[in-house]
Structure formats: structure tokens, C-alpha cells
Enzyme design. Structure first.
Site, PDB file in Angstrom:
ATOM      1  N   THR A   1       0.537  -1.186   0.118  1.00 41.67           N
ATOM      2  CA  THR A   1      -0.132   0.078  -0.013  1.00 41.67           C
ATOM      3  C   THR A   1       0.702   1.308   0.077  1.00 41.67           C
ATOM      4  O   THR A   1       0.696   1.955  -0.941  1.00 41.67           O
ATOM      5  CB  THR A   1      -0.952   0.018   1.332  1.00 41.67           C
ATOM      6  OG1 THR A   1      -1.657  -1.166   1.217  1.00 41.67           O
ATOM      7  CG2 THR A   1      -1.781   1.166   1.285  1.00 41.67           C
TER       8      THR A   1
ATOM      9  N   GLY B   1     -12.720  -2.160   4.719  1.00 37.23           N
ATOM     10  CA  GLY B   1     -11.258  -2.274   4.393  1.00 37.23           C
ATOM     11  C   GLY B   1     -10.763  -1.187   5.292  1.00 37.23           C
ATOM     12  O   GLY B   1      -9.558  -1.074   5.520  1.00 37.23           O
TER      13      GLY B   1
ATOM     14  N   ASP C   1      -1.796  -0.446  18.705  1.00 37.96           N
ATOM     15  CA  ASP C   1      -1.320   0.217  17.613  1.00 37.96           C
ATOM     16  C   ASP C   1      -1.165   1.944  18.087  1.00 37.96           C
ATOM     17  O   ASP C   1       0.064   2.415  17.788  1.00 37.96           O
ATOM     18  CB  ASP C   1      -2.198   0.172  16.293  1.00 37.96           C
ATOM     19  CG  ASP C   1      -1.874   1.267  15.193  1.00 37.96           C
ATOM     20  OD1 ASP C   1      -0.642   0.822  14.663  1.00 37.96           O
ATOM     21  OD2 ASP C   1      -2.560   2.338  15.189  1.00 37.96           O
TER      22      ASP C   1
ATOM     23  N   LYS D   1       2.434   4.003  18.769  1.00 40.76           N
ATOM     24  CA  LYS D   1       2.864   5.493  18.280  1.00 40.76           C
ATOM     25  C   LYS D   1       2.972   6.460  19.432  1.00 40.76           C
ATOM     26  O   LYS D   1       3.960   7.284  19.503  1.00 40.76           O
ATOM     27  CB  LYS D   1       1.574   5.974  17.562  1.00 40.76           C
ATOM     28  CG  LYS D   1       1.417   5.309  16.245  1.00 40.76           C
ATOM     29  CD  LYS D   1      -0.086   5.248  15.594  1.00 40.76           C
ATOM     30  CE  LYS D   1      -0.267   4.671  14.248  1.00 40.76           C
ATOM     31  NZ  LYS D   1      -1.550   4.560  13.723  1.00 40.76           N
TER      32      LYS D   1
HETATM   33  N1  LIG Z   1      -1.015   1.274   5.078  1.00 40.24           N
HETATM   34  C1  LIG Z   1      -0.973   2.433   5.770  1.00 40.24           C
HETATM   35  O1  LIG Z   1      -2.062   3.209   5.762  1.00 40.24           O
HETATM   36  C2  LIG Z   1      -0.083   2.477   6.656  1.00 40.24           C
HETATM   37  C3  LIG Z   1       0.000   3.815   7.149  1.00 40.24           C
HETATM   38  C4  LIG Z   1       1.217   4.344   8.207  1.00 40.24           C
HETATM   39  C5  LIG Z   1       2.222   3.443   8.325  1.00 40.24           C
HETATM   40  N2  LIG Z   1       2.349   2.422   7.601  1.00 40.24           N
HETATM   41  C6  LIG Z   1       3.293   1.215   7.711  1.00 40.24           C
HETATM   42  O2  LIG Z   1       4.047   1.399   6.575  1.00 40.24           O
HETATM   43  C7  LIG Z   1       4.593   0.018   6.466  1.00 40.24           C
HETATM   44  C8  LIG Z   1       4.031  -0.827   5.171  1.00 40.24           C
HETATM   45  O3  LIG Z   1       2.499  -0.806   5.227  1.00 40.24           O
HETATM   46  P1  LIG Z   1       1.882  -1.341   4.181  1.00 40.24           P
HETATM   47  O4  LIG Z   1       0.459  -1.040   4.315  1.00 40.24           O
HETATM   48  O5  LIG Z   1       2.344  -0.848   2.914  1.00 40.24           O
HETATM   49  O6  LIG Z   1       2.030  -2.981   3.973  1.00 40.24           O
HETATM   50  P2  LIG Z   1       1.731  -3.905   2.837  1.00 40.24           P
HETATM   51  O7  LIG Z   1       0.751  -3.381   2.045  1.00 40.24           O
HETATM   52  O8  LIG Z   1       1.435  -5.337   3.517  1.00 40.24           O
HETATM   53  O9  LIG Z   1       3.113  -4.079   2.041  1.00 40.24           O
HETATM   54  C9  LIG Z   1       4.303  -4.623   2.446  1.00 40.24           C
HETATM   55  C10 LIG Z   1       5.125  -4.893   1.469  1.00 40.24           C
HETATM   56  O10 LIG Z   1       6.354  -5.840   2.037  1.00 40.24           O
HETATM   57  C11 LIG Z   1       6.738  -6.694   1.298  1.00 40.24           C
HETATM   58  N3  LIG Z   1       7.629  -7.708   1.903  1.00 40.24           N
HETATM   59  C12 LIG Z   1       7.135  -8.674   2.905  1.00 40.24           C
HETATM   60  N4  LIG Z   1       8.063  -9.268   3.133  1.00 40.24           N
HETATM   61  C13 LIG Z   1       9.150  -9.072   2.651  1.00 40.24           C
HETATM   62  C14 LIG Z   1      10.526  -9.713   2.595  1.00 40.24           C
HETATM   63  N5  LIG Z   1      10.899 -10.457   3.430  1.00 40.24           N
HETATM   64  N6  LIG Z   1      11.053  -8.949   1.624  1.00 40.24           N
HETATM   65  C15 LIG Z   1      10.930  -7.877   0.858  1.00 40.24           C
HETATM   66  N7  LIG Z   1       9.780  -7.421   0.935  1.00 40.24           N
HETATM   67  C16 LIG Z   1       8.949  -7.858   1.687  1.00 40.24           C
HETATM   68  C17 LIG Z   1       5.441  -6.993   0.421  1.00 40.24           C
HETATM   69  O11 LIG Z   1       6.088  -7.867  -0.700  1.00 40.24           O
HETATM   70  P3  LIG Z   1       4.626  -8.252  -1.903  1.00 40.24           P
HETATM   71  O12 LIG Z   1       3.958  -7.156  -2.168  1.00 40.24           O
HETATM   72  O13 LIG Z   1       5.453  -8.988  -2.851  1.00 40.24           O
HETATM   73  O14 LIG Z   1       4.015  -9.156  -1.078  1.00 40.24           O
HETATM   74  C18 LIG Z   1       4.672  -5.669   0.296  1.00 40.24           C
HETATM   75  O15 LIG Z   1       5.069  -5.326  -0.827  1.00 40.24           O
HETATM   76  C19 LIG Z   1       4.317  -0.822   7.868  1.00 40.24           C
HETATM   77  O16 LIG Z   1       5.370  -0.457   8.811  1.00 40.24           O
HETATM   78  C20 LIG Z   1       3.173   0.000   8.292  1.00 40.24           C
HETATM   79  O17 LIG Z   1       2.851   0.031   9.810  1.00 40.24           O
HETATM   80  C21 LIG Z   1       1.260   2.089   6.927  1.00 40.24           C
END
Ligand SMILES: NC(=O)c1ccc[n+]([C@@H]2O[C@H](COP(=O)([O-])OP(=O)(O)OC[C@H]3O[C@@H](n4cnc5c(N)ncnc54)[C@H](OP(=O)(O)O)[C@@H]3O)[C@@H](O)[C@H]2O)c1
Length: 437
Positions: free
Chosen positions: A14, A189, A203, A207
Site C-alpha cells: 500500500t 477495509g 497500535d 505511536k
Molecule cells: N498502510 C497504511 O496506511 C500505513 C500507514 C502508516 C504506516 N504504515 C506502515 O508502513 C509499512 C508498510 O505498510 P503497508 O500497509 O504498505 O504494508 P503492505 O501493503 O502489507 O506491504 C508490505 C510490503 O512488504 C513486502 N514484503 C513482505 N515481506 C518481505 C520480505 N521478506 N522482503 C521484501 N519485501 C517484503 C511485500 O511484498 P509483496 O507485495 O511482494 O507481497 C509488500 O510489498 C508498515 O510498517 C506499516 O505499519 C502503513
């Protein structure tokens, strides 16, 4: 023009895919703002074949994010994988040790390893930027670390979890139960299939632990946070709060007290007229109270690909604008080695107003017995009201008490006493009232 800043993005989900897209779409504007190009030189995720909605053919692919973290092709390692251990921790540590700047959105990682990682960054003279880790797109880290120099923070509190705020907002607006709201949030979602991490306050606690360290110059102490979630909030609480001029929010609060620093996450009643009570739905807000500035409230989108990418890109741009030899400010506002041990204030000594809702047998003397337990514990009441319950539960009454400022210890003792008296027909509900402007 200075050489391009070469970025490696680990995690293309994401947030990571949004960061890559915005860096691509806004390349010319970012070059004008930073005085140099920012290029995505390398990427890492699990699935190399998945379409990320942006052309990444020019970037070198790495199966292993830790390998990318030390690759000669990058200047900045952007960690958007998530998790407090595993590949995220290994790769961030490797990047810092290899002298690469790091940008991360990972609150869980910082809550657990933030101080140790900051020590490595400061020793190596590189930046560890984490604006997106707290309240998503809201620039609260930069505000506290840079714009409030010289201020002494007395309290920082906020709505730090969009899922909880969404549920509480809909419960109030539509009169529906917690369970029905949660199901809807999952369908739309806004909540995970396993919502425990959000709704039980974990969570928010992650923070809050980062904000506490920035606010008070203490080591991060995420495990020392008092935590209550929102799953036991009922329509009866929400309606009673409204009648009394309050709204219920899940707040994370860190406050300096005479006995130490309070860190607490729990459902809280805030005055309906306060600014923080107007923060609805998935929106986040952080209030910072200081000796010089007074109270500042920042609110905005706390999650989502683009909003979070905005904060990540702000962090990358700061690195692009910094010059070789420039002395970077410390990661948590003070040198990591000078962060003081966290001195925890006991929750029992927390002082404030309380809302107490009791469901009692409809018997003579119950009301007087409750009032006596309060008086015996030196609790002064702002109001005490009883309502009959109609229908099947006609033999019961609801008693709602609002206290003036008292202590947690006194309230617990009084409520324990009332429970022992045998007047209650249901679990007592106690919600803390927070002062808010
Ligand atoms: N989503 C939000 O709104 C939001 C807001 C604030 C902070 N965050 C933080 O941002 C971070 C990412 O969140 P997200 O929502 O973007 O997560 P996400 O959609 O689950 O994406 C995680 C990514 O990490 C990759 N990944 C997982 N294991 C891996 C590995 N061993 N080696 C390399 N890549 C790997 C996945 O690859 P694949 O795509 O190939 O499976 C995916 O692209 C987290 O720390 C979260 O707490 C998120």
C-alpha cells in the site's frame, strides 16, 4: 546540479507502491524543491512479477532487502515492509551500519528498537527519518523535533488509530453496536480481519511511545503503557456521554506528573465542544501542550497509501536537501545516548475526572449506598443520576456518576466496594475524562 539521490524502496505494498508512484509522477517538482533529482534505483518485495501500478524497470530488483540495504546503488534505504523483527529490522540495521540514510513508516519497529537504531544512525552520521510512523500524513515528528525547539512539553495526546475513531464515530452517529460497526469497518477495509491490534490499543500504544520519547527525552518504553481498548464501549456509554456534554474517543496520552511520566491508552471522554471531539471517522489528531506555545492541535489523514507516502517523501526530500558534512539533528530530538530512562507514573496515582456507569438492582438504599462509597473514598461528585430501565430489565436501574478530579486509586476502591455490596447486576463501566481545549 548536485548528483541524483538514489533511493532503494523495500516493500511495494500500500505505502511502498504509492511512494514509487508519487516519486515518478512528481519527479520534476521534487527536483525543483530539492535542487537535485530523486531516483528509485532499487526495489525489493516478495513477488517480483506483481504489477505495482508504476514502471520500475529501471530499478534494480533485490529478493533480499538486507542485500539492497548495503548495495552500492543506493544512498537512502526506505523500509516499507512492516513488523518489529524479521526482514524489516535486519535490513534497517544493515543499512544504518553501512552508512545509508533510512526512512521508515514502521512504528512497531521503532517502538521496539528505535533507541538502538538511533544510536547507530547518530554514530554513523546518517539520518533515520520516521515521519510516517506516527499519525500517517500528519507532520507531527517534524513539528515536535524541529519546529518546537526550546519548548518543554507538558502533555501530548491524540487520536492515533483511524479504525477506532471510525468505529466510535459511527456508533455515535448511527446508534449501532460496537460489533455491527466493526463488521462494517472490516467489509469496507478500515479494519483488519484480526482487528485486535487496533481495537485493543496496541497500535496507538506504539505511536504514543514514540511521541513520549520525543516529548520528554526518555527512552522508548512501549511495554510500560497502560492500555484499554474500545471493545467494551456500549451505546449506553455513548448516549450518557452525549447527555453529559462529552464524546468518547480512544486517546493515547503522555503526561509529565510529579511521580513520573504517565503513558496511557484508553477510551476517554472529551468535552463535545473541544477541538479534538470534532475529529471524526478515520482522521487522526495530535495535541501538544507546551510551556511556551500553549496547545497545538494537528489533524489529518492518519493512514492510506498516498497520505502515508506524503510523509515518507517529505523525509526523503529532507535527505535530498541535506549536504555532505552537514551535522544531522538527533533522531529523537536529543542524542540517543542522552535519552533518560523512562520513569513510569503509577496508573493508580492518575488524577482526573471519571464517568462511572453502574447497572444496579432496583432496591431501596442502593443509591445511598453508592453515594456513601464515594464519600468514604473522598470522591466529590459533579453529578449522580439514576434512570429506570424499561422492558425485561425493569427490576434494574442505571446509575451514572461523574466525579470531580480524584485519583484512579480512589475510584477503583469505591467501585470495588460497590461491587462487594452486591448491588450490581452487570460489570461496572469506568471511563476517564480528559481535559481538552
Ligand atoms: N498502510 C497504511 O496506511 C500505513 C500507514 C502508516 C504506516 N504504515 C506502515 O508502513 C509499512 C508498510 O505498510 P503497508 O500497509 O504498505 O504494508 P503492505 O501493503 O502489507 O506491504 C508490505 C510490503 O512488504 C513486502 N514484503 C513482505 N515481506 C518481505 C520480505 N521478506 N522482503 C521484501 N519485501 C517484503 C511485500 O511484498 P509483496 O507485495 O511482494 O507481497 C509488500 O510489498 C508498515 O510498517 C506499516 O505499519 C502503513
Amino acid at each position: 546540479m548536485a548528483e541524483a539521490l538514489r533511493v532503494g524502496i523495500a516493500g511495494l505494498g500500500t505505502v511502498g507502491a504509492s511512494v514509487a508512484r508519487v516519486l515518478h509522477d512528481k519527479a520534476a517538482e521534487l527536483t525543483r524543491q530539492c535542487g537535485r533529482d530523486i531516483v528509485v534505483a532499487a526495489v525489493s518485495a516478495r513477488d517480483p512479477k506483481r504489477d505495482r501500478g508504476v514502471d520500475l524497470n529501471a530499478a534494480k530488483w533485490f529478493d533480499d532487502p538486507a542485500k539492497m540495504a548495503q548495495a552500492a546503488e543506493i544512498d537512502v534505504f526506505v523500509e516499507l515492509i512492516g513488523g518489529d523483527e524479521g526482514p524489516a529490522f535486519a535490513a534497517v540495521k544493515t543499512a544504518l551500519e553501512a552508512g545509508r540514510h533510512v526512512v521508515t513508516a514502521n512504528k512497531a519497529l521503532l517502538a521496539k528498537h528505535g533507541v538502538a537504531l538511533a544510536e547507530i544512525a547518530e554514530k554513523k552520521g546518517v539520518l533515520l527519518n520516521y515521519e510516517a510512523a506516527v499519525a500517517g500524513g500528519i507532520p507531527v515528528i517534524k513539528t515536535m523535533r524541529e519546529a518546537m525547539a526550546g519548548n518543554s512539553v507538558t502533555r501530548v495526546f491524540g487520536i492515533l488509530n483511524g479504525t477506532c475513531n471510525y468505529i466510535l464515530t459511527r456508533m455515535e452517529a448511527e446508534g449501532i453496536s460496537f460489533d455491527a460497526c466493526l463488521k462494517d469497518a472490516q467489509r469496507l477495509g478500515y479494519a483488519e480481519a484480526d482487528p485486535t491490534f487496533d481495537i485493543e490499543g496496541h497500535d496507538t500504544a506504539h505511536k504514543l511511545s514514540i511521541l513520549t520519547s520525543l516529548a520528554f527525552g526518555t527512552k522508548i518504553a512501549a511495554n510500560d503503557i497502560y492500555m484499554e481498548g474500545i471493545s467494551n464501549i456500549t451505546q449506553a456509554d455513548i448516549r450518557a456521554a452525549g447527555d453529559l456534554g462529552y464524546r468518547i474517543k480512544l486517546l493515547g496520552v503522555a503526561q509529565r506528573t510529579e511521580s513520573g511520566i504517565e503513558q496511557r491508552v484508553h477510551p476517554t471522554m472529551v468535552p463535545t465542544a473541544s477541538v479534538i471531539a470534532q475529529v471524526h471517522g478515520v482522521v487522526n489528531a495530535v495535541a501538544i501542550e507546551t510551556d511556551i506555545l500553549g496547545e497545538l492541535l494537528l489533524s489529518g489523514p492518519g493512514a492510506g497509501g498516498n497520505a502515508t507516502a506524503s510523509a515518507v517523501i517529505g523525509d526523503i526530500a529532507d535527505i535530498a536537501k541535506s549536504r555532505p558534512g552537514f551535522q544531522h539533528g538527533p533522531v529523537f530530538g536529543r542524542p540517543a545516548k542522552e535519552l533518560k530512562p523512562y520513569k513510569k507514573a503509577q496508573m493508580r496515582s492518575h488524577a482526573g475526572g471519571y464517568f462511572i456507569r453502574l447497572t444496579v438492582h432496583d432496591r431501596i438504599g442502593v443509591f445511598a449506598a453508592i453515594a456513601k462509597r464515594m464519600a468514604d473514598n473522598d470522591i466529590s461528585l459533579e453529578s449522580i443520576v439514576q434512570h429506570a430501565i424499561s422492558g425485561e430489565a425493569a427490576a434494574q436501574k442505571t446509575v451514572i456518576l461523574v466525579t470531580h478530579e480524584t485519583t484512579e486509586a480512589a475510584v477503583r476502591k469505591a467501585v470495588d466496594g460497590i461491587t462487594k455490596d452486591g448491588h450490581l447486576t452487570d460489570k461496572p463501566q469506568v471511563i476517564r475524562i480528559e481535559r481538552a481545549g
